[in-house]
Scaffold this motif. Structure first.
Motif, PDB file in Angstrom:
ATOM      1  N   UNK B   2       7.007 124.603  95.225  1.00  0.00           N
ATOM      2  CA  UNK B   2       6.549 125.955  95.261  1.00  0.00           C
ATOM      3  C   UNK B   2       5.175 125.977  96.341  1.00  0.00           C
ATOM      4  N   UNK B   3       4.968 126.642  96.965  1.00  0.00           N
ATOM      5  CA  UNK B   3       3.403 126.468  97.964  1.00  0.00           C
ATOM      6  C   UNK B   3       2.205 126.341  97.005  1.00  0.00           C
ATOM      7  N   UNK B   4       1.743 126.215  98.080  1.00  0.00           N
ATOM      8  CA  UNK B   4       0.048 125.724  97.852  1.00  0.00           C
ATOM      9  C   UNK B   4      -0.944 126.204  98.080  1.00  0.00           C
ATOM     10  N   UNK B   5      -1.552 127.718  98.178  1.00  0.00           N
ATOM     11  CA  UNK B   5      -2.864 128.205  99.034  1.00  0.00           C
ATOM     12  C   UNK B   5      -3.619 127.860  98.491  1.00  0.00           C
ATOM     13  N   UNK B   6      -4.243 128.493  97.847  1.00  0.00           N
ATOM     14  CA  UNK B   6      -5.193 129.014  96.981  1.00  0.00           C
ATOM     15  C   UNK B   6      -5.408 129.729  95.578  1.00  0.00           C
ATOM     16  N   UNK B   7      -5.705 129.164  94.757  1.00  0.00           N
ATOM     17  CA  UNK B   7      -5.509 129.665  93.593  1.00  0.00           C
ATOM     18  C   UNK B   7      -7.027 130.154  92.410  1.00  0.00           C
ATOM     19  N   UNK B   8      -7.562 130.448  91.434  1.00  0.00           N
ATOM     20  CA  UNK B   8      -8.327 130.922  91.156  1.00  0.00           C
ATOM     21  C   UNK B   8      -7.576 131.150  89.552  1.00  0.00           C
ATOM     22  N   UNK B   9      -8.279 131.092  89.024  1.00  0.00           N
ATOM     23  CA  UNK B   9      -8.424 131.015  87.623  1.00  0.00           C
ATOM     24  C   UNK B   9      -9.268 130.223  87.163  1.00  0.00           C
ATOM     25  N   UNK B  10      -9.313 130.557  85.042  1.00  0.00           N
ATOM     26  CA  UNK B  10     -10.167 130.344  84.464  1.00  0.00           C
ATOM     27  C   UNK B  10      -9.922 128.762  84.216  1.00  0.00           C
ATOM     28  N   UNK B  11     -11.224 127.577  83.689  1.00  0.00           N
ATOM     29  CA  UNK B  11     -10.912 126.738  83.684  1.00  0.00           C
ATOM     30  C   UNK B  11     -10.944 125.946  82.130  1.00  0.00           C
ATOM     31  N   UNK B  12     -10.345 125.021  81.662  1.00  0.00           N
ATOM     32  CA  UNK B  12     -10.005 123.991  80.852  1.00  0.00           C
ATOM     33  C   UNK B  12     -11.110 122.836  80.577  1.00  0.00           C
ATOM     34  N   UNK B  13     -11.981 122.364  79.839  1.00  0.00           N
ATOM     35  CA  UNK B  13     -12.949 121.329  79.871  1.00  0.00           C
ATOM     36  C   UNK B  13     -12.803 120.369  79.462  1.00  0.00           C
ATOM     37  N   UNK B  14     -11.948 119.032  80.029  1.00  0.00           N
ATOM     38  CA  UNK B  14     -10.664 118.248  78.282  1.00  0.00           C
ATOM     39  C   UNK B  14     -12.028 117.556  78.977  1.00  0.00           C
ATOM     40  N   UNK B  15     -13.234 116.574  78.069  1.00  0.00           N
ATOM     41  CA  UNK B  15     -14.087 115.851  78.024  1.00  0.00           C
ATOM     42  C   UNK B  15     -13.972 114.818  77.545  1.00  0.00           C
ATOM     43  N   UNK B  16     -12.225 113.730  78.196  1.00  0.00           N
ATOM     44  CA  UNK B  16     -12.070 112.769  78.034  1.00  0.00           C
ATOM     45  C   UNK B  16     -11.817 111.814  79.297  1.00  0.00           C
ATOM     46  N   UNK B  17     -11.869 110.352  78.813  1.00  0.00           N
ATOM     47  CA  UNK B  17     -11.863 109.126  79.733  1.00  0.00           C
ATOM     48  C   UNK B  17     -10.144 109.084  79.904  1.00  0.00           C
ATOM     49  N   UNK B  18      -9.459 107.900  80.442  1.00  0.00           N
ATOM     50  CA  UNK B  18      -8.093 107.807  80.700  1.00  0.00           C
ATOM     51  C   UNK B  18      -6.790 108.263  79.891  1.00  0.00           C
ATOM     52  N   UNK B  19      -7.100 109.919  80.508  1.00  0.00           N
ATOM     53  CA  UNK B  19      -5.228 110.368  79.832  1.00  0.00           C
ATOM     54  C   UNK B  19      -4.693 109.924  79.618  1.00  0.00           C
ATOM     55  N   UNK B  20      -4.153 109.386  79.174  1.00  0.00           N
ATOM     56  CA  UNK B  20      -2.900 108.587  79.955  1.00  0.00           C
ATOM     57  C   UNK B  20      -1.600 109.775  79.053  1.00  0.00           C
ATOM     58  N   UNK B  21      -0.223 109.288  80.626  1.00  0.00           N
ATOM     59  CA  UNK B  21       0.772 109.967  79.602  1.00  0.00           C
ATOM     60  C   UNK B  21       1.349 110.044  79.060  1.00  0.00           C
ATOM     61  N   UNK B  22       0.707 109.277  77.887  1.00  0.00           N
ATOM     62  CA  UNK B  22       1.345 109.260  76.690  1.00  0.00           C
ATOM     63  C   UNK B  22       1.167 109.978  75.776  1.00  0.00           C
ATOM     64  N   UNK B  23      -0.223 111.007  75.695  1.00  0.00           N
ATOM     65  CA  UNK B  23      -1.241 111.814  75.565  1.00  0.00           C
ATOM     66  C   UNK B  23      -0.909 113.513  76.362  1.00  0.00           C
ATOM     67  N   UNK B  24       0.060 113.032  77.716  1.00  0.00           N
ATOM     68  CA  UNK B  24       0.109 114.163  78.123  1.00  0.00           C
ATOM     69  C   UNK B  24       1.290 114.739  78.145  1.00  0.00           C
ATOM     70  N   UNK B  25       1.903 113.862  77.603  1.00  0.00           N
ATOM     71  CA  UNK B  25       3.117 114.155  76.919  1.00  0.00           C
ATOM     72  C   UNK B  25       4.060 113.409  76.600  1.00  0.00           C
TER      73      UNK B  25
END
Lengths: 474, 198
Positions: B2-25
């Motif tokens: 998919x093309x990406x040019x510009x995107x505007x939306x609301x955001x989620x603040x995830x105040x964590x470091x080292x968010x690893x791929x096992x947490x993501x999925x």
């Protein structure tokens, strides 16, 4: 100006270089497994493309495979479908596959080297971040995502931005009882989980040259845990001796030509690295992790750290979260941390030397009451060698479980998982939350520490066993 | 892609470091053989906690994730990118991303934007104070904009061009067929093949 090992291998694989574009690199060896390949094969089918070089591609089943009852149909229907998908894809596209039950089956990063496919000066990729393992041979080897797997299947190349280089120089001699695993855990604790981002690491120095090939693989394997996609070691006589006579190693005049080339690969004396780290091998001790990323580690003789001792606010918060998840209290000696399970295996520490080291510790002893110990060889060949040496009997006599080859409890995609809250000393590579099973708690350790921990029931090194020969204080 | 040019939306603040791929999925989701259907696996363990930021009613429908440093560390699983996209995220902002995750994201049209940690902190404060605040990630202008924030970011020009045009890497490489064939013809004979021996 001279070039580094990584730069030489890179330059020898550039298919096309143009201003403003990433280099197009040729890939010498593409390793596949069941988890990251199905969507790539789907992509080929959708576009009507073939696998360009089936003769440079090989697949094995490892992540999902059970380590018990491997002669029966796989109980988990979703795992079964994924393995059957790999089998169908390999048959359709003409890719060599070593399935469960085949003598060459095993963890992909154990199988490649043992077949002699991983060679110095080659480029190796696989849809798995621990592909860095193969760098132990002086190969430029890195993990890729599924889109890149499809790209390599279709073109045998990858467009890549040239990485920077970092020397990790380890001089001196590893003290008794200190292993390659302790060394790499100490490196990661030093440079951090992001310290290697954008770099190819080159491990060098007398301590590295003194390591066996299997120990070198353990070191390179965890480069990704320091954020580096690849870690390399210059090929030398140890490398050549390991390769000679293996199935896919060159023979006759080709062997001579290959060795002559391999000898040219070492970093030139006047080459300049973009970054350098020095480590004194003599100061290293057995190392264990206390947190939920591989950089959160400490010497076994230390205490669980106080989060307040971290200056960086992100690190402090990470340490607080980690202690909560791990159920640990700051200040507790790591040696007092009791475990429920011990896992010996994985692409980090599932080779024959690892099994020998763990067996030597448990031989003639019993593992502690209430501790479950799983020994999972990295490949069928490793298992057969261990059986020939009687290691399987040593483990079972001590009360451990001897299993079939695979990734197993390193990531818990098969039934080998921790229960919520269970604590494990593991020879694997990641201590992320839930990595070994939902709610499971992982301490990364060497095979020797894993075995001693199994015997005593708390984190320990072989020197802690009461009947161990006592070292005389110098 | 998919093309990406510009995107505007609301955001989620995830105040964590080292968010690893096992947490993501988590790994058990990786048994799926498709590129879709991963949305329920995204941050599966953390989402069991009602207080987790993704569960907060004011952040429902957000499309920009603002995370701590070393986001995406760990495994090469592209499923992590698919999970974020399946859930509805179009862009992720962090001060540092793991290399493989970043490469995977940009090959799928999920824009990963590197901003200084102090800018990330300002964005966190902004969207925590006003969850309705919109964040614009503008690839054409190479900047992130929000109330009181106007932050330029860098991205490799070739990668940016591919994203803006939604180009498929494989098609581009296949145009270099002559170069690939020439390289193959010159490879030394001692290089290994996987053809079975004996």
């Amino acid at each position: 100006m001279g070039r580094t090992l990584a730069e030489k291998v890179w330059d020898d694989h550039v298919v096309r270089r143009a201003e403003g574009e990433p280099d197009l690199l040729f890939i010498d060896l593409h390793l596949l497994h069941e988890v990251t390949s199905p969507q790539a094969f789907d992509g080929l089918r959708l576009a009507g493309r073939k696998v360009r070089r089936t003769d440079l591609t090989i697949a094995t089943e490892d992540h999902n495979t059970p380590t018990l009852d491997i002669d029966k149909p796989i109980a988990d229907p979703v795992s079964r479908v994924q393995l059957e998908t790999l089998r169908a894809n390999c048959a359709e596209f003409g890719v060599r596959l070593h399935s469960l039950g085949d003598v060459e089956q095993g963890v992909v990063h154990v199988v490649g080297p043992q077949l002699g496919l991983t060679q110095p000066g080659t480029t190796v990729v696989c849809g798995d971040s621990h592909t860095s393992t193969h760098g132990a041979f002086g190969a430029l080897a890195f993990g890729i995502g599924t889109s890149q797997v499809e790209h390599v299947l279709a073109t045998q190349t990858l467009p890549m931005a040239r990485p920077k280089t970092m020397a990790i120089t380890v001089e001196g001699e590893l003290p008794d009882g200190v292993t390659a695993k302790d060394l790499i855990l100490a490196v990661i604790a030093r440079i951090g989980t992001g310290g290697g981002q954008g770099y190819v690491l080159e491990y060098r120095g007398s301590a590295i040259r003194g390591l066996s090939m299997e120990a070198r693989m353990t070191v390179c394997n965890m480069s990704i845990e320091a954020g580096a996609r690849a870690g390399m070691i210059a090929p030398d006589e140890t490398t050549f001796a390991y390769l000679k006579g293996r199935d896919h190693a060159p023979t006759g005049a080709e062997w001579d030509a290959a060795v002559a080339y391999w000898k040219t690969l070492a970093t030139d004396e006047d080459a300049v690295f973009d970054a350098e780290v020095f480590i004194d091998a003599n100061e290293l001790t057995p190392f264990v992790t206390w947190g939920t990323n591989p950089g959160q580690g400490a010497p076994l003789g230390a205490n669980v750290p106080d989060p307040a001792s971290f200056e960086d606010p992100q690190e402090r918060i990470a340490a607080e979260n980690a202690l909560t998840y791990m159920g640990l209290t700051a200040g507790t000696p790591l040696r007092e941390v009791k475990v429920d399970a011990v896992f010996v295996g994985s692409c980090t520490n599932g080779r024959i030397e690892d099994l020998r080291a763990a067996a030597a510790v448990v031989e003639g002893r019993r593992i502690a009451d209430g501790v479950r110990m799983l020994v999972v060889p990295g490949s069928v060949r490793v298992a057969l060698q261990a059986i020939e040496e009687g290691l399987d009997k040593v483990f079972t006599a001590a009360g451990a479980e001897w299993r079939h080859a695979g990734c197993s409890m390193c990531l818990g995609m098969n039934p080998d998982q921790l229960a919520p809250g269970e604590r494990c000393a593991s020879t694997s590579n990641r201590n992320f939350e839930g990595r070994q099973g939902k709610g499971g708690r992982t301490h990364l350790v060497s095979p020797q520490v894993a075995a001693a921990t199994a015997v005593l029931g708390h984190l320990a090194s072989p020197a802690d066993l009461s009947d161990a020969p006592q070292l005389v204080e110098a | 892609m998919e093309k990406f040019t510009s995107h505007t939306g609301r955001a989620v603040p995830l105040r964590r470091s080292n968010v690893d791929t096992d947490q993501i999925i988590p790994a058990h989701w990786l048994k799926k053989v498709t590129r879709n259907g991963f949305e329920d696996g995204l941050f599966e363990a953390w989402r069991k906690d009602d207080a987790f930021v993704l569960n907060r009613p004011e952040h429902q429908g957000a499309t920009v994730l603002i995370a701590g440093p070393e986001f995406g560390t760990g495994s090469s699983r592209e499923h992590a990118v698919w999970a974020l996209q399946n859930y509805g995220f179009k862009a992720v902002i962090s001060s540092r991303f793991a290399d493989i995750f970043r490469g995977n994201s940009l090959k799928n049209g999920l824009l990963t934007v590197i901003l200084p940690q102090e800018t990330v902190e300002r964005l966190w404060e902004l969207v925590e104070a006003d969850p309705q605040a919109e964040v614009t990630v503008d690839l054409e202008a190479r900047e992130v904009r929000a109330a009181g924030v106007n932050a330029p970011f860098e991205l490799d020009e070739n990668v940016r061009w591919r994203l803006l045009n939604g180009l498929d890497d494989i098609s581009i490489t296949l145009q270099q067929e002559a170069d690939i064939a020439a390289y193959e013809a010159g490879r030394p004979a001692f290089k290994p093949t996987t053809t079975p021996v004996g």
